[in-house]
Design a protein around this motif. Structure first.
Motif, short mmCIF file in Angstrom:
data_model
loop_
_atom_site.label_atom_id
_atom_site.label_comp_id
_atom_site.label_asym_id
_atom_site.label_seq_id
_atom_site.Cartn_x
_atom_site.Cartn_y
_atom_site.Cartn_z
N TYR A 1 24.58 12.75 43.90
CA TYR A 1 25.65 12.54 42.62
C TYR A 1 26.58 13.55 42.91
O TYR A 1 27.82 13.49 42.89
N ARG B 1 33.19 8.35 41.13
CA ARG B 1 33.75 7.69 39.96
C ARG B 1 33.80 8.42 38.63
O ARG B 1 34.66 8.30 37.83
N SER B 2 32.90 9.45 38.66
CA SER B 2 32.92 10.36 37.30
C SER B 2 34.22 11.28 37.21
O SER B 2 34.56 11.70 36.45
N ALA C 1 28.38 6.76 41.66
CA ALA C 1 28.50 7.09 40.33
C ALA C 1 29.11 8.59 40.12
O ALA C 1 30.06 9.01 39.43
N MET D 1 30.69 13.56 43.62
CA MET D 1 31.95 14.21 42.81
C MET D 1 32.70 15.03 43.85
O MET D 1 33.84 14.98 43.81
#
Length: 341
Positions: free
Chosen positions: A140, A178-179, A175, A144
């Motif tokens: 994750y 896309r954060s 994810a 980012m």
């Protein structure tokens, strides 16, 4: 980890060196703590298998264990070698990868004196269980970083084959990207094996031709081809995976999504030696220091100001349980059908 010049032994030699085989309930042990490791690929891959072999050596050095290793390629070999180590009375037998879980469930009950461990799995039985690494957490963070650093708005993910743990890591990567950039486009592809460096390079070149400028690879030895493509084109940066691969290609690896396999396997071996394991799979994540993200110090000048601090803040939130990483992100485009190693 740099290339490790460790041999992979033929099983006939292993048997000759280990003494007579025991019965189906296990035997042949002299009382020493004996540990065996089965890997699905070569321990020279500077990634998944190399880390496990280093863990086996650490078990030997820290616990005084007698160790053995063999590389297996086909499911039939998984079961055959699990059975042979059980007959020889090995106390701990590690199948390194999700693909070993069915063989463990079939073989382990026949050798109750042995404990069978399957990494990247959630299986559990009387004397076998999975050890799941929370790989999604640092994946994750890689997402980012990719979402912030990309200039084209298109990032990539390349896997060896579409095993569930690999797919989960890519979902977390998506994810994370896309954060920070909801409109980012994610292209995912699978090589179809874990050893073909040329095929890894071809997949990377194909993604780069689509505008991908950040690639998260999880492809073992085949991932070395991804680094080659990035070096030759100078149009993409790459994330290392499983081991700290920053030194493998320091000019193109922005950082590594690390599983500390030596630490994790030593932790599990200690628990096996000291007493019975819980009747459920083990989960090792940020709180156990089994996984982490490692920035490549050689490329920190390529990062936007404040990004490392932003990533560290997200990491600390994960460690406190305040940030839960999703494993069911919207599938990225371009993914190929599922396959096995």
């Amino acid at each position: 980890m740099r290339g490790l010049p460790f041999p992979t032994f033929a099983f006939g030699l292993l048997i000759a060196g280990a003494g007579a085989c025991g019965s189906e309930s296990g035997g042949g042990s002299s009382g020493a703590f004996r540990v065996a490791l089965l890997t699905p690929g070569p321990v020279t891959d500077q990634s998944w298998n190399a880390g496990a072999y280093t863990g086996l050596l650490r078990i030997r050095d820290s616990l005084g264990a007698q160790i053995s290793h063999i590389q297996t390629r086909a499911p039939a070999e998984f079961e055959e070698n699990f059975r042979e180590y059980g007959r020889q009375g090995y106390r701990l037998i590690i199948g390194h990868g999700f693909e070993f879980q069915d063989a463990a469930a079939r073989v382990a009950p026949r050798f109750p004196a042995s404990t069978y461990i399957v990494t990247s799995s959630t299986v559990a039985g009387p004397n076998y269980l999975g050890v799941r690494f929370e790989f999604e957490e640092p994946a994750y963070l890689a997402g980012m970083i990719a979402g912030v650093v990309t200039k084209t708005g298109v990032i990539g993910a390349i896997g060896g084959t579409e095993l569930p743990p690999v797919r989960d890591g890519f979902a977390a990567y998506t994810a994370g990207a896309r954060s920070v950039r909801p409109d980012v486009r994610v292209v995912t592809s699978y090589i179809g094996n874990w050893d073909d460096v040329s095929a890894g390079k071809e997949q990377a070149l194909a993604q780069i031709s689509q505008g991908v400028d950040l690639i998260f690879q999880n492809a073992d030895a085949a991932g070395l081809g991804v680094f080659q493509a990035a070096r030759e084109t100078r149009r993409a940066l790459v994330f290392g995976s499983n081991a700290d691969q920053n030194a493998v290609a320091p000019d193109v690896i922005i950082g590594s999504v690390v599983i500390d396999l030596p630490h994790a396997l030593l932790t599990v071996a200690r628990r096996v030696r000291e007493g019975p394991l819980p009747g459920e799979a083990l989960s090792l994540g940020a709180e156990t220091d089994a996984v982490r993200f490692a920035f490549n110090p050689a490329l920190t000048d390529r990062l936007p100001a404040g990004l490392p601090e932003r990533v560290d803040s997200a990491w600390q939130r994960m460690r406190r349980g305040e940030l839960t990483v999703p494993r069911d992100a919207v599938p990225a485009e371009g993914a190929s059908p599922a396959s096995t190693r």
